[in-house]
Design a protein around this motif. Structure first.
Motif: not given
Length: 143
Positions: A29-41
Protein backbone atom coordinates in the motif's frame (compact mmCIF):
# COMPACT_ATOMS: atom_id res chain seq x y z
CA UNK A 1 -20.45 -32.37 27.22
CA UNK A 2 -17.54 -30.04 26.43
CA UNK A 3 -15.16 -30.98 23.68
CA UNK A 4 -11.63 -31.22 25.14
CA UNK A 5 -9.79 -30.33 21.92
CA UNK A 6 -7.42 -27.41 22.05
CA UNK A 7 -8.28 -24.90 19.32
CA UNK A 8 -5.53 -22.40 20.21
CA UNK A 9 -3.75 -23.22 16.98
CA UNK A 10 -6.73 -21.80 15.09
CA UNK A 11 -6.64 -18.41 16.80
CA UNK A 12 -5.63 -15.61 14.45
CA UNK A 13 -3.14 -14.23 16.98
CA UNK A 14 -1.26 -17.55 16.89
CA UNK A 15 -0.80 -17.61 13.12
CA UNK A 16 2.50 -16.72 11.46
CA UNK A 17 0.74 -16.35 8.12
CA UNK A 18 -1.48 -13.49 9.23
CA UNK A 19 1.16 -10.89 10.20
CA UNK A 20 3.12 -11.84 7.05
CA UNK A 21 0.01 -11.29 4.94
CA UNK A 22 -1.03 -8.06 6.69
CA UNK A 23 2.52 -6.61 6.67
CA UNK A 24 2.89 -7.43 2.98
CA UNK A 25 -0.37 -5.65 2.18
CA UNK A 26 0.67 -2.63 4.24
CA UNK A 27 4.08 -2.35 2.57
CA UNK A 28 2.52 -2.72 -0.90
CA UNK A 29 0.00 0.00 0.00
CA UNK A 30 2.93 2.34 0.71
CA UNK A 31 4.43 1.57 -2.72
CA UNK A 32 1.23 2.35 -4.63
CA UNK A 33 1.41 6.18 -4.81
CA UNK A 34 5.15 6.11 -5.58
CA UNK A 35 4.75 3.57 -8.37
CA UNK A 36 1.64 5.27 -9.77
CA UNK A 37 3.92 8.20 -10.68
CA UNK A 38 6.06 5.76 -12.66
CA UNK A 39 3.01 4.15 -14.30
CA UNK A 40 3.92 0.79 -12.74
CA UNK A 41 2.19 -1.72 -10.52
CA UNK A 42 4.25 -3.35 -7.80
CA UNK A 43 4.62 -6.53 -9.85
CA UNK A 44 5.77 -4.52 -12.87
CA UNK A 45 8.21 -2.68 -10.60
CA UNK A 46 9.88 -5.90 -9.45
CA UNK A 47 10.13 -7.02 -13.10
CA UNK A 48 11.80 -3.70 -13.90
CA UNK A 49 14.26 -4.16 -11.02
CA UNK A 50 15.39 -7.47 -12.52
CA UNK A 51 15.71 -5.88 -15.97
CA UNK A 52 17.54 -2.79 -14.65
CA UNK A 53 20.07 -5.23 -13.26
CA UNK A 54 20.31 -7.62 -16.22
CA UNK A 55 18.83 -5.68 -19.21
CA UNK A 56 17.16 -8.85 -20.49
CA UNK A 57 15.64 -12.07 -19.20
CA UNK A 58 13.40 -14.86 -20.37
CA UNK A 59 9.86 -15.17 -19.08
CA UNK A 60 10.92 -18.42 -17.42
CA UNK A 61 13.81 -16.67 -15.63
CA UNK A 62 11.48 -13.93 -14.39
CA UNK A 63 8.96 -16.50 -13.14
CA UNK A 64 11.65 -18.27 -11.12
CA UNK A 65 13.29 -15.16 -9.73
CA UNK A 66 10.03 -13.39 -8.81
CA UNK A 67 8.05 -16.46 -7.62
CA UNK A 68 5.36 -15.80 -10.23
CA UNK A 69 3.66 -18.01 -12.80
CA UNK A 70 3.57 -17.22 -16.50
CA UNK A 71 -0.20 -16.64 -16.34
CA UNK A 72 0.43 -13.73 -13.99
CA UNK A 73 3.52 -12.45 -15.76
CA UNK A 74 2.36 -12.55 -19.40
CA UNK A 75 -0.43 -9.92 -19.18
CA UNK A 76 1.69 -7.51 -17.17
CA UNK A 77 4.59 -7.88 -19.63
CA UNK A 78 2.15 -7.11 -22.44
CA UNK A 79 1.08 -3.96 -20.61
CA UNK A 80 4.71 -2.97 -20.00
CA UNK A 81 5.44 -3.46 -23.69
CA UNK A 82 2.47 -1.23 -24.59
CA UNK A 83 3.92 1.46 -22.29
CA UNK A 84 7.25 1.12 -24.13
CA UNK A 85 9.28 -0.10 -21.14
CA UNK A 86 10.15 -3.55 -22.52
CA UNK A 87 10.10 -5.48 -25.77
CA UNK A 88 9.20 -9.14 -26.11
CA UNK A 89 10.52 -11.53 -28.73
CA UNK A 90 10.73 -15.25 -29.31
CA UNK A 91 14.14 -16.88 -29.23
CA UNK A 92 15.16 -17.83 -32.76
CA UNK A 93 16.70 -21.13 -31.64
CA UNK A 94 13.69 -22.12 -29.49
CA UNK A 95 10.32 -20.52 -30.28
CA UNK A 96 8.97 -21.55 -26.86
CA UNK A 97 11.37 -19.16 -25.12
CA UNK A 98 10.21 -15.53 -24.84
CA UNK A 99 12.89 -12.92 -24.20
CA UNK A 100 12.11 -9.68 -22.39
CA UNK A 101 14.47 -6.79 -23.13
CA UNK A 102 14.60 -3.41 -21.45
CA UNK A 103 13.97 -0.52 -23.87
CA UNK A 104 15.51 2.97 -23.70
CA UNK A 105 12.31 4.23 -22.06
CA UNK A 106 12.51 1.41 -19.53
CA UNK A 107 16.14 2.24 -18.79
CA UNK A 108 15.27 5.95 -18.42
CA UNK A 109 12.58 5.04 -15.87
CA UNK A 110 15.37 3.79 -13.60
CA UNK A 111 16.41 7.39 -12.89
CA UNK A 112 12.92 8.24 -11.67
CA UNK A 113 12.66 5.04 -9.60
CA UNK A 114 16.00 5.33 -7.79
CA UNK A 115 14.46 7.09 -4.76
CA UNK A 116 11.63 4.57 -4.24
CA UNK A 117 13.54 2.18 -1.91
CA UNK A 118 14.68 5.06 0.31
CA UNK A 119 11.19 6.51 0.46
CA UNK A 120 9.75 3.13 1.43
CA UNK A 121 12.48 2.55 4.01
CA UNK A 122 11.76 5.89 5.64
CA UNK A 123 8.10 5.07 6.21
CA UNK A 124 8.65 1.63 7.76
CA UNK A 125 8.86 1.51 11.51
CA UNK A 126 11.95 -0.72 11.77
CA UNK A 127 15.67 -0.09 12.15
CA UNK A 128 18.24 -0.94 9.48
CA UNK A 129 19.39 -3.92 11.58
CA UNK A 130 15.81 -5.15 11.99
CA UNK A 131 15.32 -4.82 8.24
CA UNK A 132 18.42 -6.94 7.57
CA UNK A 133 17.24 -9.60 10.02
CA UNK A 134 13.74 -9.63 8.54
CA UNK A 135 15.19 -9.87 5.03
CA UNK A 136 17.25 -12.93 6.04
CA UNK A 137 14.31 -14.63 7.74
CA UNK A 138 11.95 -14.02 4.82
CA UNK A 139 14.41 -15.41 2.28
CA UNK A 140 14.94 -18.42 4.55
CA UNK A 141 11.18 -19.01 4.41
CA UNK A 142 11.28 -18.85 0.60
CA UNK A 143 13.89 -21.60 0.36
Amino acid sequence: MTDMKNYDSLKLKNQLCFPLYAASREVLRKYTPLLRELKLTYTQYIVMMVLWERHEATVSDLCKQLYLDSGTLSPLLRSMEEKGFVSRSRDKSDERVVKIVLTEAGEALKERAVTVPTQIGSCLNITADEAKTLYSILYKLLQ
